[in-house]
Design an enzyme around this catalytic site. Sequence first.
Site, PDB file in Angstrom:
ATOM      1  N   LYS A  69      52.831  65.273  16.085  1.00 18.16           N
ATOM      2  CA  LYS A  69      52.538  64.382  17.209  1.00 18.16           C
ATOM      3  C   LYS A  69      51.045  64.404  17.503  1.00 18.16           C
ATOM      4  CE  LYS A  69      54.100  63.617  22.018  1.00 18.16           C
ATOM      5  NZ  LYS A  69      55.002  64.137  23.083  1.00 18.16           N
ATOM      6  N   SER A 147      58.059  60.822  25.031  1.00 18.41           N
ATOM      7  CA  SER A 147      56.805  60.329  24.484  1.00 18.41           C
ATOM      8  C   SER A 147      56.631  60.581  22.990  1.00 18.41           C
ATOM      9  CB  SER A 147      55.637  60.973  25.240  1.00 18.41           C
ATOM     10  OG  SER A 147      55.631  62.385  25.063  1.00 18.41           O
ATOM     11  N   SER A 171      60.587  64.449  26.569  1.00 16.29           N
ATOM     12  CA  SER A 171      59.879  63.729  25.503  1.00 16.29           C
ATOM     13  C   SER A 171      60.331  64.063  24.091  1.00 16.29           C
ATOM     14  CB  SER A 171      58.371  63.975  25.613  1.00 16.29           C
ATOM     15  OG  SER A 171      57.842  63.295  26.722  1.00 16.29           O
TER      16      SER A 171
END
Length: 443
Positions: A69, A147, A171
């Site tokens: 990420k 996210s 997330s």
Amino acid sequence: MLPDLLTTRHLLRTGQTHPQAEIERAIEAAQSASCQHVFLDRMFGEARAVAGSPDIREKPLAGLAVSIKDLFDVAGQTTSAGSIALRDAPPARRDSVAVDRLRRAGAAFIGRTNMVEFAFSGVGVNPHFGTPANACASDVARIPGGSSSGAAISVATGAAFAGLGSDTGGSIRIPAALNGIVGFKNTARLVPTDGALPLSTTLDTVCALTRSVQDTVLVHELLARRRVTRSPAPLSAYRLGVASTLMLDGLDPTVSRAWQRTLTTLRNAGARIDELALSEINDLQQIQATGGFSAAESYAWHHHLLEHKTQLYDPRVAARIQRGATMSACDYIELQGARNRWIKRMDAAMRGFDAFLSPTVPMVAPPIADVAPGPERDDAFFRVNALLLRNTSVINMLDGCAVSLPCHAPDELPVGLMVWAGAMGDDPVLNIALQIETLLQKQ
């Protein structure tokens, strides 16, 4: 169904496949239309080099593809956190702790994945770099969840066996649920956050998305540098609870159907499942009325940047961060105390249960078009965001742990079942999830 990491590692070690072949399959998936908007930076050369290194298959991750990420520092790369506001930031001098641990374990990093700007939403929309489409929807382009949006798509499409991500309010688990994969939010203190750009220093958790619960156990052990205590106890040995307050409200038809079918399957297999009100969950709205930890702590990190670069932020993200500007020191200290007292009340109410069950999110993924960037869709966006975060964020405030695993039928859009507990209940949660996954896969 895509093979998971442990299955593929076994094939590698028994000579039935090769690390280079597996990396090429991952790269092919990463370059496919299914991964549009998934990778902000591709690291194919590095991944190929790792896969070709001597004895790589003997390492825990065996040179298999892992995505990162865009929240985590990688030495020599700029960490932009899905934003253009940091595009001129200097490259990281060293790997984040999580990246370093996975690298040492033999991860072949295939690329940095797209995400919600600064990790501040559960929807997965990014106006700067595009929004990755849900990996499981074929009717219309649907949201990925966030996210950790790109991380989830990388795993669900075959571009990575594991996706390193973070979970502050859901997330990891939200995109896991919406894309039909597994997401584990460990107790936050178990994995260092050093080298990860913060959203909330109180709630941030470093964790990962995988294709199976057994893979989740392996990746968590590597990130936390600890062994998960495995239990041979049958599912009937555990006392499971269902929190009826809030978490079961307003389930859409697909989620409701999958939820009821799953409970029936578990009970038929001998699981002891009792419903419990857990009305303490209703207290969270008042506890967080001034904005919550994410607003206060993100504003503390962003306020200097916002002074000069507000126009570069996603307006929806900037608005949520700027809520922290109105919080006083008194508000923040009172929030900390209120949370600690609430955790004690919840722990008392949950006593006697080994874990709890709930739908991960109350809805299937809506179309991207409904919540795409644009002020005319802001009301819809914030409504969807609140629903997606509703169940998962309870566990973050609890300082707890939770795993989301798929519980939908093949002809349904993905639905997640969340198995959760309070702080340091990680091992029972994982052991229960392993057994539930085996049961559900037989259906």
